[in-house]
Design an enzyme around this catalytic site. Structure first.
Site, short mmCIF file in Angstrom:
data_model
loop_
_atom_site.label_atom_id
_atom_site.label_comp_id
_atom_site.label_asym_id
_atom_site.label_seq_id
_atom_site.Cartn_x
_atom_site.Cartn_y
_atom_site.Cartn_z
N HIS A 98 19.84 6.18 4.14
CA HIS A 98 18.76 5.40 4.74
C HIS A 98 17.71 5.18 3.66
O HIS A 98 16.56 5.61 3.79
CB HIS A 98 18.18 6.12 5.96
CG HIS A 98 18.04 5.22 7.14
ND1 HIS A 98 17.00 5.26 8.01
CD2 HIS A 98 18.83 4.22 7.58
CE1 HIS A 98 17.15 4.34 8.94
NE2 HIS A 98 18.25 3.69 8.70
N ARG A 105 23.91 9.88 15.98
CA ARG A 105 24.58 8.97 16.93
C ARG A 105 25.98 8.60 16.48
O ARG A 105 26.83 8.31 17.31
CB ARG A 105 23.74 7.71 17.14
CG ARG A 105 22.52 7.91 18.00
CD ARG A 105 21.96 6.58 18.49
NE ARG A 105 21.70 5.64 17.42
CZ ARG A 105 20.64 5.68 16.61
NH1 ARG A 105 19.75 6.63 16.75
NH2 ARG A 105 20.48 4.78 15.66
N ASP A 106 26.20 8.59 15.15
CA ASP A 106 27.56 8.32 14.68
C ASP A 106 28.53 9.36 15.23
O ASP A 106 29.65 9.04 15.63
CB ASP A 106 27.61 8.35 13.14
CG ASP A 106 27.16 7.03 12.54
OD1 ASP A 106 27.37 5.98 13.18
OD2 ASP A 106 26.60 7.04 11.43
N SER A 141 26.01 2.57 -0.21
CA SER A 141 24.73 1.89 -0.15
C SER A 141 24.51 1.31 -1.54
O SER A 141 24.31 2.05 -2.50
CB SER A 141 23.63 2.88 0.20
OG SER A 141 22.37 2.31 -0.11
N ASP A 146 27.64 3.64 18.67
CA ASP A 146 26.19 3.72 18.61
C ASP A 146 25.62 2.36 18.22
O ASP A 146 26.32 1.51 17.68
CB ASP A 146 25.74 4.79 17.61
CG ASP A 146 25.74 4.28 16.19
OD1 ASP A 146 26.81 3.85 15.72
OD2 ASP A 146 24.67 4.28 15.57
N HIS A 159 25.90 -4.05 4.32
CA HIS A 159 25.70 -2.81 5.05
C HIS A 159 26.78 -2.61 6.11
O HIS A 159 27.29 -1.50 6.29
CB HIS A 159 24.31 -2.83 5.71
CG HIS A 159 23.91 -1.54 6.32
ND1 HIS A 159 23.24 -0.56 5.62
CD2 HIS A 159 24.08 -1.05 7.56
CE1 HIS A 159 23.02 0.47 6.40
NE2 HIS A 159 23.52 0.20 7.59
N GLN A 198 15.89 2.29 18.09
CA GLN A 198 16.70 3.50 17.94
C GLN A 198 17.15 4.08 19.29
O GLN A 198 16.76 3.61 20.34
CB GLN A 198 15.88 4.54 17.19
CG GLN A 198 15.56 4.12 15.79
CD GLN A 198 16.78 4.13 14.90
OE1 GLN A 198 17.39 5.17 14.69
NE2 GLN A 198 17.17 2.96 14.41
N HIS A 235 16.47 2.23 1.74
CA HIS A 235 15.40 1.23 1.75
C HIS A 235 14.32 1.57 2.77
O HIS A 235 13.13 1.54 2.45
CB HIS A 235 15.96 -0.16 2.03
CG HIS A 235 16.66 -0.79 0.84
ND1 HIS A 235 17.30 -0.06 -0.11
CD2 HIS A 235 16.78 -2.09 0.48
CE1 HIS A 235 17.81 -0.89 -1.02
NE2 HIS A 235 17.51 -2.13 -0.68
N GLN A 277 12.09 1.33 11.38
CA GLN A 277 12.47 1.79 12.71
C GLN A 277 11.69 3.06 13.04
O GLN A 277 11.33 3.82 12.16
CB GLN A 277 13.97 2.08 12.73
CG GLN A 277 14.76 0.86 12.30
CD GLN A 277 16.00 1.20 11.52
OE1 GLN A 277 16.20 2.33 11.10
NE2 GLN A 277 16.85 0.22 11.34
#
Lengths: 238, 929
Positions: free
Chosen positions: B284, B305-306, B733, B463, B222, B507, B286, B437
């Site tokens: 996102h 946030r990226d 991914s 981030d 990842h 987060q 999984h 999360q």
């Protein structure tokens, strides 16, 4: 001189830049302020010619939409907002701002979950109610077209017919009622006509190109900007 | 000495009218074939502790209960029901709000927990209730539930500061290392474990748990993109790593508008001088399979946030969602997986919740259904941001402070990076509980408020995503070094091990490097916006990453080893060799086939989803995802423009996993073409397009999967070069696989999502598929061939025999798009729509739906009917051109354009001698048939 307009926000308010643009285009001079800071700066509210409680998700809708920001405007600001209304200042609460003003006791009724059960973003048409006391819809003839974006916009009132008879209904959904509001009520005003609350977002139709369907000439007749222009007209006494 | 704690109190709040959540639960149950208990009801429960007088309770009731909408009761209910409460440690923002509000009111509430009460008819069998709660209501990953009245603990967890543990490793052989990797869920391969063992043996000590976890996160698929950085063994010589190929492609295009590609959190381009645009898309997958709402919610939060992490203001969100078919019986869903309807419902809610609350329009996207996504749903979330005079930070510098901003750290999302780098099976939901999360969009909104406009106060920003602080601080410290103290990190609750604090993926956190002289100004700004500011240490200049927890040193690593010590991976690939012989189809029921296509889950109207996203906020949306006079037809691309700007940007998406199954290389080309075509169709400038690549594939250790990946990169880089559209950022991914209880493995089809973000020179002159004027000509651009493999025609009219080839690259397309754009600038185009799934017939039908007008489209002599109406050949568009402009329009295309019909004022579409009523088209597309 451009009348000063205070745009009140809380943490999570998100349409404050949109409404600031609308105020500016309508001829006012907007100032975006955090409710928490206004508590220590009462002068800002005293000098305002218009007051807006902007839309969004103040405090993330925790404990119910608008509840915590309403607390800021009552416990925090004390009588500041009521005094502004007593001085004749037009006040508008949009979407979350409407929820806040009902919770704060400045507007009648309340707003429950949409009858459809979920958040809805769509365009609606709003018909100004002719016998309304509202200064914000005064002089409006054409319907206003603008988006809605809310999950809790179902207007409830213990006696909606009496509200209407009293001139308290300012705007009605002319297109399909999107949230189950009683009597298709989209916007209501207080007894002075100065305070307006509505769920739709007239601040997101202030340019003709923002309309999803109509060409510029037609779009212009249905701008949400008209509400802000009416508010500014009243504020400057024109 | 412990003070006596008064017994907890509870306030139950019930809506007086029907609560919309009841209907939502009922629908959710019916969707997946569960018996819904009679008399279903939902209430909110607020548990509080504190020494409360009757007057205090009344004040709380006044605050929390709206008398026009709700009734509140402080009695413990005795009706038949269950109560759901968050597991200890899970974010409970409502409870936090109760504390804040109570303090404002002067009510002495000491602690609070919120939950839901679900009530049923008294004769509901307990098993039915249990089944309903387990399948529809509660999520065991984040919630617990009991029959009757819940009594959640309101006691604070005692703070026991743990110490780092040494992990004996240096004496282990390869088998021992493998066992250690499995035991701790490190997901490291044998070669990597050996390198780590030898590194610590060389230092003469054992690693700590925190060091091992840091390495596992930093070296995870990842975070490290090991597959995309691996040398590829093709059996016919080695090939460059895929990431290198993508970068080389961008370098060779050498577009003047690219400011930053494949560096940092997002790509940055500059179409108009002084204004930069940051773009990023993430997966996102999984987390969304396990906890759809939370997974999608935090996927959106993460990609926002990226953009914030490259010092841009986020302005819009995109989402591409891949689900299993909705109409499967519950019994067909493999163990450990959620029903696709529940996943879809949760994912859409999760995307909507984050985007709507943070105040960003969710504008562009796609939703795809395929059986292969049943156990492996895919969630791609993208974000676009802008900056005026972008602050390109050059830090951190030695002496700068390490500052953590935003949310508090808890046990949420531990080991998310290693979790998402592994494949899934029936037990994933249980063992990966901590990986889920929980999002809090308002906290992130406040981060945006505090950070945008404060760029002068910090020297670097990133981030906290996968790997948490270990990854954020670890990456920032590369080359410079850092010394931080985890005891200074604010926690949601006590009891976290140091490595858990270091690795937590809680987060809404950002890390910034603040020069000492700016610390007070930044702290003040954060206070003002309600953002928690924690100075946890310094960037040192000695190149070492030192992490303490009070007096205990828990990590002491050379950042060179951390970032460059990983052995180069080599991956064998078996490249696909697809059959590329065209094979046609024969369809006799053109009209019914068209209606079946319009109603196919992949083509039908997305209105239900789109209306749940606020796509109007900011007032910048000029072309929406729904278009046409009744706003129910699909747009090609969407267009955004700041209210005061004459120019804007267009966003288009290209994705087609069905072509990927047949021919990954040509799929790579076709999805780039589709994304480009979508933005050109709305009026974007074909010479100013930037691309994002997002690959979701299966396990790359399987040679054929790696081969598919290599082929798809070949295809998409060739197309990007042909269109001169550079990739500026991407994300892969991999390991999107599910191992069934019989050991069989199920991978997703090769899914490459291309996002195109292009310059719109004039947003007053946008073009949409909406037909305008009867009498106008309809012109088809591009060539049509019998390319049906992976087509939607085959889905609605299954085909026996050889499938033939997927749509082939069209080398003429770039010139065609440039000519079309020139025609648009000259006002010759009244409407335009791209041809994709379902081909010409579907495109014409969608234009009719958009304009609520009719059309006549003829078939040229000698052209095979099925191919003409339904083939999905690339590079094609259907354009409405006023007759007066037709001559000059056609001249631009040098024989590459063909007049195929006219717009009519009839309420029907005529395809040669076949007629379909407009009402039927609308009904099929919008689900009304």
């Amino acid at each position: 001189m451009r009348p000063p307009a205070v745009v009140i926000t809380g943490p999570g308010t998100n349409r404050d830049p949109d409404v600031a643009l609308a105020l500016e285009l309508a001829g006012a001079d907007p100032d975006i302020r955090l409710a928490g800071e206004l508590a220590g700066d009462r002068g800002a509210l005293t000098g305002a010619a218009l007051v807006v409680v902007a839309g969004g998700f103040s405090y993330g809708d925790a404990l119910g939409a608008g509840r915590l920001l309403a607390l800021d405007l009552t416990v925090g600001l004390g009588d500041g907002l009521r005094e502004a209304v007593e001085r004749g200042v037009p006040v508008i609460g949009i979407c979350n701002g409407f929820q806040v003003l009902t919770r704060a006791g400045l507007l009648p009724g309340s707003l429950g979950h949409n009858s459809g059960g979920s958040f809805v973003c769509d365009w609606v048409e709003l018909e100004p109610v002719p016998d309304s006391r509202s200064v914000w819809t005064s002089g409006l003839v054409d319907t206003v077209h603008c988006p809605i974006a809310h999950g809790e916009g179902r207007y409830v009132h213990p006696d909606p017919d009496a509200l209407q008879a009293n001139g308290g209904v300012a705007l009605r959904y002319a297109s399909e009622n999107p949230n189950g509001s009683v009597n298709d009520i989209a916007g209501v005003c207080d007894e002075t006509g100065l305070v307006l609350g509505l769920m739709p977002h007239p601040e997101n139709h202030v340019l003709t190109r923002q309309h999803p369907v109509l060409d510029a000439d037609e779009s212009r007749r249905h701008l949400g900007l008209a509400l802000f222009e009416a508010g500014v007209r009243h504020a400057v006494g024109a | 000495m412990v003070e006596p704690v008064p017994p907890p109190l509870r306030l139950t709040i019930t809506a007086v009218a029907r609560d919309p959540r009841v209907r939502a639960l009922r629908t959710a149950g019916e969707h997946i074939g569960i018996d819904v208990p009679d008399g279903l009801g939902v209430s909110d429960v607020i548990h509080v502790s504190g020494d409360l007088s009757d007057a205090d309770r009344d004040r709380l009731t006044g605050l929390l209960v709206d008398p026009l909408l709700q009734v509140g009761s402080w009695e413990t209910p005795i009706d038949h029901g269950v109560e759901v409460t968050p597991l200890p440690g899970v974010t409970d923002s409502e409870a936090a709000a109760v504390l804040v509000a109570a303090e404002r009111l002067g009510v002495p509430v000491r602690a609070a927990v919120t939950g839901r009460r679900i009530t049923f008819a008294t004769d509901t069998p307990e098993d039915d209730a249990r089944r309903f709660i387990e399948r529809v209501v509660a999520n065991p990953v984040v919630e617990t539930w009991v029959f009757g009245a819940a009594t959640p603990s309101l006691d604070p967890v005692a703070d026991t500061r743990h110490r780092a543990e040494r992990i004996p490793m240096t004496a282990l052989d390869e088998a021992g290392l493998a066992a250690l990797s499995t035991e701790r869920g490190l997901a490291l391969d044998p070669a990597e474990l050996v390198v780590i063992r030898d590194h610590f043996a060389g230092m003469g000590r054992e690693p700590t748990d925190a060091e091992l976890e840091t390495l596992a996160q930093t070296w995870s698929e990842h975070c490290a993109h090991k597959t995309f950085r691996a040398v590829i063994e093709t059996g016919d010589g080695d090939r460059e790593p895929l990431l290198r190929q993508l970068r080389d492609c961008t370098d060779s295009i050498d577009a003047p508008f690219v400011r930053s590609a494949f560096v940092g959190n997002a790509g940055v381009v500059e179409y108009t001088p002084g204004t930069t645009i940051a773009l990023k898309a993430e997966t996102h997958n999984h987390p969304s399979a396990i906890e759809p709402f939370g997974g999608a919610n935090t996927g959106v939060g993460g990609v926002i946030r990226d953009v914030l992490g490259i010092a841009h203001r986020p302005i819009a969100v995109t989402d591409i969602l891949c689900f299993g078919p909705a109409d499967q019986p519950l019994s067909a869903i493999p163990e450990g997986s959620l029903h696709p309807l529940r996943i879809a419902e949760g994912v859409v809610d999760g995307v909507a919740d984050y985007g709507n609350k943070i105040g960003l329009p969710t504008v562009a996207g796609a939703v795809l259904y395929d059986p292969a996504y049943t156990t492996n749903p895919l969630v791609f979330a993208g974000c676009i941001g802008t900056a005026e005079n972008w602050a390109e930070h050059d830090g951190p510098h030695a002496g700068d402070r390490v500052v953590v901003l935003g949310g508090r750290t808890g046990r949420d999302g531990i080991r998310g990076a290693t979790f998402s780098s592994a494949t899934m099976d029936a037990t994933t939901g249980e063992v990966a509980g901590a990986s889920v999360q929980i999002g809090d969009p308002i906290t992130e909104k406040l981060l945006i408020d505090a950070l945008v406009g404060a760029e002068d106060l910090f020297s670097a920003i990133t981030d906290c995503g996968a790997g948490g602080l270990s990854s954020a601080v670890g990456e920032m410290a590369e080359g410079v070094g850092a010394d931080v103290d985890l005891a200074l990190v604010p926690l949601k609750y006590a009891g976290l091990e140091p490595w858990e604090i270091w690795l937590s993926e809680a987060q809404e956190r950002m890390v910034i490097a603040v020069p000492p002289g700016s610390v007070e100004a930044m702290r003040h700004r954060c206070d003002r916006f309600g953002v928690e500011f924690s100075d946890i240490g310094a960037f040192t200049g000695d190149g070492r990453l030192v992490v303490r927890c009070a007096e205990d040193v828990v990590v002491d690593l050379d950042t060179g080893f951390l970032h460059d010590g990983r052995p180069q991976r080599r991956l064998p690939a078996h490249l696909p060799n697809p059959d590329r012989t065209p094979v046609t189809r024969r369809v006799d029921d053109t009209s019914a086939t068209l209606l079946d296509l319009l109603a196919h889950p992949n083509l039908r109207s997305r209105a239900e989803i789109i209306h749940r996203y606020d796509h109007e906020i900011r007032g910048t949306t000029v072309v929406r995802p729904l278009t046409g006079v009744e706003r129910d037809a699909p747009a090609d691309g969407v267009v955004l423009a700041e209210p005061r700007d004459a120019h804007g940007i267009a966003i288009g998406i290209g994705v087609n996993p069905w072509h990927g199954l047949v021919d990954p290389e040509w799929m790579g080309w076709s999805v780039v073409d589709e994304a480009v075509r979508n933005v050109v169709a709305v009026g974007a400038d074909p010479s100013r397009i930037s691309l994002l690549d997002n690959f979701s594939f299966g396990d790359p250790r399987r040679r054929s999967t790696m081969g598919d990946l290599v082929a798809s990169v070949d295809g998409c880089t060739a197309a990007a070069a042909a269109f001169s559209a550079p990739f500026v950022s991407g994300k892969d991914s991999l390991n999107n696989e599910y191992t069934a209880s019989d050991g069989s493995r199920h991978a997703v089809p090769p899914t490459l999502v291309i996002t195109a973000v292009a310059h719109m020179p004039d947003v007053e002159a946008v073009v949409t598929p909406r037909l305008r004027t009867p009498g106008d000509a309809l012109v088809l651009l591009g060539r049509t061939a019998p390319e049906f493999a992976g087509s939607h025609l085959d889905m609605v009219r299954p085909h026996d025999g050889p499938i033939g080839c997927a749509p082939s690259p069209d080398l003429e397309a770039p010139a065609r798009y440039r000519a079309l754009h020139a025609a648009m600038l000259d006002g010759e185009v009244a409407a335009c729509h791209d041809l994709s799934e379902g081909g010409l017939a579907v495109a014409a039908a969608e234009m009719c739906i958009a304009g609520r007008l009719g059309a006549y489209v003829e078939r040229p002599e000698g052209v095979d009917a099925t191919t003409w109406w339904f083939a999905e050949s690339m590079g094609r568009l259907l354009v409405e051109v006023p007759q007066s402009d037709l001559g000059s329009f056609l001249k631009r295309f040098d024989g590459d354009a063909e007049v195929v019909g006219t717009v009519t004022d009839e309420a029907r579409l005529r395809l040669g001698d076949v007629e379909v009523d407009l009402d039927a088209l609308v009904a099929a597309h919008t689900g009304g048939r």
